[in-house]
Design a protein around this motif. Structure first.
Motif, PDB file in Angstrom:
ATOM      1  N   SER A   1      -6.280   3.876   1.288  1.00 22.53           N
ATOM      2  CA  SER A   1      -5.666   3.484   0.035  1.00 22.53           C
ATOM      3  C   SER A   1      -5.881   2.020  -0.301  1.00 22.53           C
ATOM      4  O   SER A   1      -6.012   1.673  -1.459  1.00 22.53           O
TER       5      SER A   1
ATOM      6  N   SER B   1       0.871  -1.143   0.000  1.00 19.00           N
ATOM      7  CA  SER B   1       0.000   0.000   0.000  1.00 19.00           C
ATOM      8  C   SER B   1       0.916   1.203   0.000  1.00 19.00           C
ATOM      9  O   SER B   1       1.643   1.455   0.956  1.00 19.00           O
TER      10      SER B   1
ATOM     11  N   ASP C   1      -2.662  -1.279  -3.126  1.00 20.65           N
ATOM     12  CA  ASP C   1      -2.594  -0.622  -4.429  1.00 20.65           C
ATOM     13  C   ASP C   1      -1.387  -1.069  -5.239  1.00 20.65           C
ATOM     14  O   ASP C   1      -1.085  -0.499  -6.279  1.00 20.65           O
TER      15      ASP C   1
ATOM     16  N   GLU D   1      -1.593   0.734  -8.620  1.00 21.29           N
ATOM     17  CA  GLU D   1      -2.866   1.409  -8.895  1.00 21.29           C
ATOM     18  C   GLU D   1      -2.696   2.877  -8.517  1.00 21.29           C
ATOM     19  O   GLU D   1      -2.484   3.207  -7.347  1.00 21.29           O
TER      20      GLU D   1
ATOM     21  N   ARG E   1      -3.798   6.798  -8.105  1.00 16.11           N
ATOM     22  CA  ARG E   1      -5.057   7.386  -7.635  1.00 16.11           C
ATOM     23  C   ARG E   1      -5.066   8.885  -7.894  1.00 16.11           C
ATOM     24  O   ARG E   1      -5.125   9.691  -6.979  1.00 16.11           O
TER      25      ARG E   1
ATOM     26  N   LYS F   1      -8.900   6.146 -10.658  1.00 10.54           N
ATOM     27  CA  LYS F   1      -7.927   5.098 -10.421  1.00 10.54           C
ATOM     28  C   LYS F   1      -7.540   4.419 -11.720  1.00 10.54           C
ATOM     29  O   LYS F   1      -8.361   4.283 -12.623  1.00 10.54           O
TER      30      LYS F   1
END
Ligand code: CU
Lengths: 402, 380
Positions: free
Chosen positions: B181, B170, B184, B215, B217, B222
């Motif tokens: 979060s 994360s 991610d 990922e 953001r 996203k």
């Protein structure tokens, strides 16, 4: 062939393949063993690793001149189990700790083919024996250290009689204690001790101390360094200074003064490595893995203590006195009647015990902190004298955590 | 009251007197202290920031400690805590627990991200961060580029130098304006890591390949972004007393579709890009004691969909060992920006002193990948 041939007839005969002694020979050498000398090869330009080489030092008779008892011994790194749960990597003669016990008769000619199956350097020192000095195993004083995969041939006559031992003399504080030690017993014909004390059993107890944690770090560190050293040596590019080798004291002083050499003992280089021994043993094992000694009523037994550590041990026998009859292999003029014997580093001590008090008797280091395993009592240097011919009223079991 | 006092005293007494009683003894962990503190005087001439002046720089200093113990059966478990300085703030950069044995290793907590593979011989780890790691596309903070919440599993097939890793992370998020979060990052990697003790005698010191799936953001939403990292560290000669080595790493970042601008940090992190770093290093080790090192590092990065977007650097540096772990250091860094990145040149000259340590206390364990364990039988 120049100097090498002059070393001795045997050396010429058995000249090692790949070892050209002539290249480094100091022709004016007069090293006190007759016809010539052989110098260190470590300073020879382009000195190379010669795996498989057989090093035949001068100073002893050839195979054809005397009848040798021949022994092969090698050193390798093993995992040695001190007690269940505690294994440590050690340098081990023929893979065992302690190394094999030699038994020869006084006057025998002994030939030991010592092969180094590690990447580290080693030698063998024959502790207490009157060997030719070229066989004494002190690196750079009497021989070059035995390089990886080399064989060094030690030849000598077994004398004087008595309890002796052998150990590595390279990196001695680590090597000798952490594996490379063994008993060397020279038997005397019509041993007067046997006549005075007609013993029927003969025990050897090598007293040991280990710091398994420092050994792990140090052996690992040695291998790290030696892989680099050996890489250089394979190509003939090793600077002897890397090993801390100097031709003489003046050269050493100059190398330091010039900044070419930064001695590892400097406070800027050494953190002050210290052994903090955490395991102690007899013949490679710690209590309760140590073997007991057996005795019968009316029996004499001989116990040979060899201190293979650099600590003092104070071995105390319960329920008996014993006769201390010899030290460093030599019979004492006056045997002493004791129940605690103070065993100093490097020394050998022979005891005679008479079986006259049946039972199970502790025989242990009375520096009782050495009778512990990693701080837990009892352990370490602790064994027993067990009578075999009586009906026990209390049967011994095992205690390991008091 | 009196009874309670007595119970308390008995408890205290029993604890203090744990020796030789059949009780749980506190076993002292091994302590490994690691850290680097670098102080430099920086002379700068930066087109990218003309207001930047000469400075006294102690960035990127850190101290970390690893505490670990052998377990009853087998394996080792412990924790690492570490602090890192950045922009005059101290960050609790590392706080994670771990377990390892001969065949695998687990780590869980706030830990280094696996977004780079090779360490380069620059003065500070983040000197060429634009090219050496996959940036966190959701945070501009320096510490969020290298650390995050991590759960990782490494398997050592063959119990040797090969490792297969899989991890979830994360990464910190300051871009989306929300602090939730979740996971991610998913990553997979193969690593070849011979024992560090062999670094001067093997040809290949380290190599590997990583797939980093992040990922991002952004305020715009996203999106997953894939980046490949491949790299190797190798010895150019086989002389441990006079050693030449080469470090190289490539990052291929496929970016987030539609990122055609590189005007700000987030955009640069999200835009498809290629980065390559290459360093040549000479280490002088007369009598096998490291005395000095000289290195030249080259870095270059450009963006697929943006014209004239190359940023490249040339960084020569020297390090002279005054004592073990204590070095006088000097480094010059030259960086050129393509027009899309604002153009211009940054020049930095740094001279200073570096103190680093890796000290182990109460080592009752050893390392999985030590020479002894690898070549002479594993002792758990
Ligand atoms: Cu040795």
């Amino acid at each position: 062939m120049t100097g090498a041939a002059a070393m001795s007839s045997r050396a010429a005969e058995n000249a090692a393949p790949g070892i050209d002694h002539s290249a480094h020979m100091d022709h004016s050498a007069h090293m006190g063993h007759g016809s010539g000398g052989y110098d260190s090869m470590m300073f020879m330009t382009g000195h190379k690793m010669e795996p498989g080489a057989i090093i035949e030092p001068p100073g002893a008779p050839a195979d054809t001149e005397v009848d040798y008892k021949v022994f092969d011994i090698e050193v390798r790194i093993v995992q040695h189990e001190i007690i269940p749960g505690i294994k440590a990597h050690m340098f081990a003669f023929n893979g065992q700790v302690p190394g094999p016990e030699f038994h020869v008769n006084e006057g025998d000619w002994v030939k030991v083919n010592f092969t180094n199956k590690t990447e580290e350097m080693h030698t063998i020192h024959w502790h207490g024996l009157y060997v030719p000095y070229t066989m004494d195993g002190v690196p750079m004083m009497t021989q070059d250290p035995v390089h990886p995969e080399q064989t060094f041939v030690y030849r000598f006559q077994a004398k004087p009689a008595g309890t002796h031992w052998y150990h590595c003399h390279w990196g001695t504080p680590l090597h000798a204690s952490h594996g490379m030690h063994g008993a060397f017993i020279i038997h005397k014909k019509d041993d007067p001790l046997k006549q005075k004390y007609p013993y029927t059993r003969d025990y050897t107890l090598m007293l040991e101390a280990w710091d398994v944690d420092l050994a792990r770090e140090e052996i690992g560190g040695l291998l790290e360094g030696m892989k680099q050293v050996n890489t250089l040596m394979e190509k003939g590019r090793l600077d002897p200074v890397t090993h801390g080798f100097f031709r003489n004291y003046a050269e050493f002083v100059k190398a330091y003064a010039d900044g070419k050499y930064v001695p590892p003992y400097l406070q800027g280089r050494s953190g002050g490595l210290e052994f903090r021994y955490n395991f102690f043993g007899i013949n490679g094992k710690a209590h309760p893995a140590v073997q007991h000694m057996g005795i019968k009523q009316g029996e004499w037994i001989r116990v040979r203590l060899v201190n293979a550590s650099d600590l003092s041990h104070h071995m105390h026998l319960h329920g008996h006195d014993f006769w201390w009859v010899a030290q460093d292999g030599n019979e004492l003029a006056q045997p002493m009647r004791l129940n605690t014997i103070h065993v100093h580093p490097g020394g050998t001590y022979d005891l005679m015990i008479y079986g006259d008090n049946p039972g199970y008797w502790a025989f242990h280091n009375h520096r009782t902190t050495y009778a512990r395993n990693n701080g837990i009592y009892p352990g370490g240097m602790h064994t027993g004298l067990f009578y075999e011919d009586f009906t026990p009223t209390y049967k011994p079991t095992i205690t390991v955590d008091e | 009251m009196a009874a309670r006092l007595w119970i308390a005293l008995i408890v205290i007494f029993a604890t203090v007197n744990a020796h030789a009683l059949e009780v749980d003894r506190e076993v002292l962990p091994r302590l490994t202290l690691g850290g680097v503190v670098i102080g430099t005087l920086d002379a700068v001439n930066w087109d990218s920031d003309p207001s930047r002046q000469e400075s006294i720089n102690s960035e990127d200093s850190f101290i970390a400690m690893r505490l670990d113990k052998r377990l009853y059966e087998s394996g080792v478990a412990g924790a690492t805590v570490g602090f890192r300085e950045d922009a005059d703030e101290v960050h609790f950069s590392d706080h994670y627990v771990f377990y390892w044995n001969r065949t695998f290793e687990l780590a869980l907590g706030h830990a280094p991200l696996r977004n780079s593979l090779i360490e380069f011989p620059t003065l500070r780890d983040d000197d060429l961060a634009y090219a050496t790691l996959v940036a966190n596309a959701s945070s501009t903070e320096n510490q969020d580029q290298t650390h995050g919440d991590v759960a990782r599993f490494d398997w050592f097939p063959g119990e040797g130098s090969h490792a297969l890793g899989v991890w979830a992370s994360s990464r910190a998020d300051d871009a989306s304006g929300n602090d939730v979060s979740g996971i991610d990052t998913l990553g997979y990697g193969y690593f070849y890591e011979p024992p560090r003790q062999l670094r001067y005698v093997v040809r290949l010191r380290r190599a590997g390949v990583i797939l980093d799936r992040q990922e991002t953001r952004a305020a715009t939403g996203k999106a997953w972004m894939n980046a490949w990292i491949a790299g190797a560290s190798l010895n150019l000669n086989d002389d441990p007393s006079s050693n030449w080595s080469l470090d190289t790493q490539l990052i291929r970042n496929f970016g987030v579709d539609g990122t055609n601008n590189v005007g700000d940090f987030y955009q640069r992190a999200r835009a498809a890009s290629r980065a390559v770093v290459l360093a040549v290093r000479y280490t002088a080790r007369p009598a096998l004691l490291t005395r000095w090192q000289a290195a030249l590092t080259l870095a270059s990065k450009d963006f697929d969909d943006v014209g004239d977007s190359r940023q490249w650097s040339l960084v020569p540096g020297v390090r002279y060992e005054l004592g073990q772990g204590v070095s006088a250091v000097a480094q010059y860094a030259f960086t050129r920006y393509g027009d899309a990145l604002g153009g211009g040149i940054d020049r930095t000259l740094q001279i200073g002193l570096s103190f680093s340590l890796e000290a182990r206390f109460n080592d009752t364990i050893g390392e999985r990948n030590s020479i002894l364990n690898r070549e002479h039988g594993f002792i758990p």
